[in-house]
Design a protein around this motif. Sequence first.
Motif, short mmCIF file in Angstrom:
data_model
loop_
_atom_site.label_atom_id
_atom_site.label_comp_id
_atom_site.label_asym_id
_atom_site.label_seq_id
_atom_site.Cartn_x
_atom_site.Cartn_y
_atom_site.Cartn_z
N ASP A 175 39.25 44.51 37.65
CA ASP A 175 37.99 43.76 37.48
C ASP A 175 38.22 42.26 37.60
N MET A 176 39.32 41.77 36.99
CA MET A 176 39.62 40.34 37.07
C MET A 176 40.01 39.95 38.49
N LYS A 177 40.75 40.80 39.18
CA LYS A 177 41.11 40.51 40.58
C LYS A 177 39.85 40.36 41.42
N ARG A 178 38.90 41.29 41.20
CA ARG A 178 37.64 41.24 41.95
C ARG A 178 36.87 39.96 41.61
N GLY A 179 36.85 39.60 40.32
CA GLY A 179 36.16 38.39 39.90
C GLY A 179 36.78 37.14 40.49
N LEU A 180 38.11 37.10 40.55
CA LEU A 180 38.81 35.94 41.12
C LEU A 180 38.57 35.84 42.63
#
Length: 310
Positions: free
Chosen positions: A296-301
Amino acid sequence: METKNYSSDSGFILLGLSSNPQLQKPLFAIFLIMYLVTVLGNVLIILAIHSDPRLHTPMYFFLSNLSFMDICFTTVTVPKMLVNLLSETKAISFLGCLVQMYFFMACGNTDSYLLASMAIDRLVAICHPFHYNRVMNPRRCLLMLLGSYTISHLHSLLRVLLMSRLSFCASHVIKHFFCDTQPVLKLSCSDTSSSQIVVMTETLAVIATPFLCILFSYLRIIVTVLRIPSAAGKWKAFSTCSSHLTIVALFYGSITYVYFRPLSMYSVVKDRVATVMYTVVTPMLNPFIYSLRNKDMKRGLRKLRDRIHS
């Protein structure tokens, strides 16, 4: 004969990490890079969470506040340390020392309560998934956040008030890179036994409370996960906690070593290394740990990167 409170008149000298002149500039370069990486990494985490609606959940609400607190935590100590590495005086006033001590403890304790809040979030998500939205509602998350700040600042205020009443009539050289409790207590010519008892008891209560909360949460999580029949289901449940557990181990491991020992066992070199771990290294690693192991954080970044480039 009247005892002069030497350090309240003329302040302290912070020795820093090393008194070797040849190491000052290399240490400055290393810690400047680490500080910039810490600030940039945590700012990116905050921006990514706030720019992606899918990350507007309790877990990422606490993570964004943890990132903000990590920036504050390192900013309390590292800039002053960088200035002192290039300075000949390395001085800090008595008031400046107390102010640094106050915000250092406030930020550090808030970090520990935020980690506890994140553990509670994982507990509810894994053990009571059908009640998650009701239990971890925005109002309750905000109350948990405000409670973290309030308890931490009251704790810091008590500690600083105790320190301000001590007398320093001999050495004013702090063998550390910032004003921490133990090295400052070492310099006092007052009877610090009562202060040590109060400090250790109150610190144990304030720091042990979130730690026990984290411990209880993960014991409940382990019991629940072990009941899941499939190996894939167990791995999926545990994988949501791995980043948090890594940060908890780094943070509490070094804090326990530094603070939960009598003053007689204080070691300058070992404590400097352990303190660097939780004041500089852990806040720097947090963004990497949460982004590299979190889809999820990778997608957000990536979404934040695309928005910046567009």
